[in-house]
Design a protein around this motif. Structure first.
Motif, PDB file in Angstrom:
ATOM      1  N   THR A   6       0.809  -1.303  -0.126  1.00 46.50           N
ATOM      2  CA  THR A   6      -0.049  -0.196   0.240  1.00 46.50           C
ATOM      3  C   THR A   6       1.011   1.272   0.199  1.00 46.50           C
ATOM      4  N   SER A   7       1.734   1.103   0.253  1.00 49.74           N
ATOM      5  CA  SER A   7       3.037   2.408   0.750  1.00 49.74           C
ATOM      6  C   SER A   7       3.582   2.979   0.022  1.00 49.74           C
ATOM      7  N   VAL A   8       4.354   1.470  -1.144  1.00 54.67           N
ATOM      8  CA  VAL A   8       4.232   1.794  -2.716  1.00 54.67           C
ATOM      9  C   VAL A   8       3.279   2.611  -3.393  1.00 54.67           C
ATOM     10  N   GLN A   9       2.251   1.937  -3.559  1.00 53.15           N
ATOM     11  CA  GLN A   9       1.141   2.078  -4.411  1.00 53.15           C
ATOM     12  C   GLN A   9       0.619   3.654  -4.240  1.00 53.15           C
ATOM     13  N   VAL A  10       0.970   4.166  -2.740  1.00 55.78           N
ATOM     14  CA  VAL A  10       0.795   5.051  -2.367  1.00 55.78           C
ATOM     15  C   VAL A  10       1.285   6.587  -2.952  1.00 55.78           C
ATOM     16  N   ALA A  11       2.774   6.216  -3.087  1.00 54.68           N
ATOM     17  CA  ALA A  11       4.085   7.110  -3.364  1.00 54.68           C
ATOM     18  C   ALA A  11       3.435   6.602  -4.935  1.00 54.68           C
ATOM     19  N   LEU A  12       3.992   6.088  -5.737  1.00 58.35           N
ATOM     20  CA  LEU A  12       3.348   6.433  -6.992  1.00 58.35           C
ATOM     21  C   LEU A  12       2.593   6.999  -7.534  1.00 58.35           C
ATOM     22  N   LEU A  13       1.433   7.043  -6.536  1.00 60.76           N
ATOM     23  CA  LEU A  13       0.607   7.545  -7.605  1.00 60.76           C
ATOM     24  C   LEU A  13       0.629   8.705  -6.683  1.00 60.76           C
ATOM     25  N   SER A  14       1.219   9.113  -5.923  1.00 63.45           N
ATOM     26  CA  SER A  14       1.252  10.944  -5.699  1.00 63.45           C
ATOM     27  C   SER A  14       2.438  10.979  -6.316  1.00 63.45           C
TER      28      SER A  14
END
Length: 93
Positions: A23-31
């Motif tokens: 989840t943290s990687v997905q949020v960082a990429l989306l950001s």
């Protein structure tokens, strides 16, 4: 976003060595994608398809952050502080 930059973002927010989907990687990429698209929309105000894409990405990031907040609150706080994402007040149920 090129592949090298994407790898750097993944490594910065990964929880394990080969972590690409947490989840943290997905949020960082989306950001990162959101910030790039926001810069594009600042100069191209009539790009309605881009605006819709931005809304979709913001919604997905919001849902992922809500999930992370429920699963691991400390990781949620750390991630939002690292990425500079504003967060609302926590609703205690």
């Amino acid at each position: 976003m090129d592949a090298q930059h994407r790898k750097e973002v993944m490594q910065a927010h990964a929880t394990a060595e080969n972590d690409t989907g947490s989840t943290s990687v997905q949020v960082a990429l989306l950001s990162d994608r959101i910030s790039n698209l926001s810069a594009h929309l600042a100069t191209n105000k009539k790009d309605k398809a881009g605006q819709r894409g931005l809304q979709i990405m913001n919604g997905k990031r919001r849902r992922l952050l809500k999930y992370l907040e429920g699963r691991d609150y400390d990781a949620y706080i750390a991630l939002t502080n690292t990425l500079g994402i504003r967060r609302g007040q926590r609703i205690v149920r």
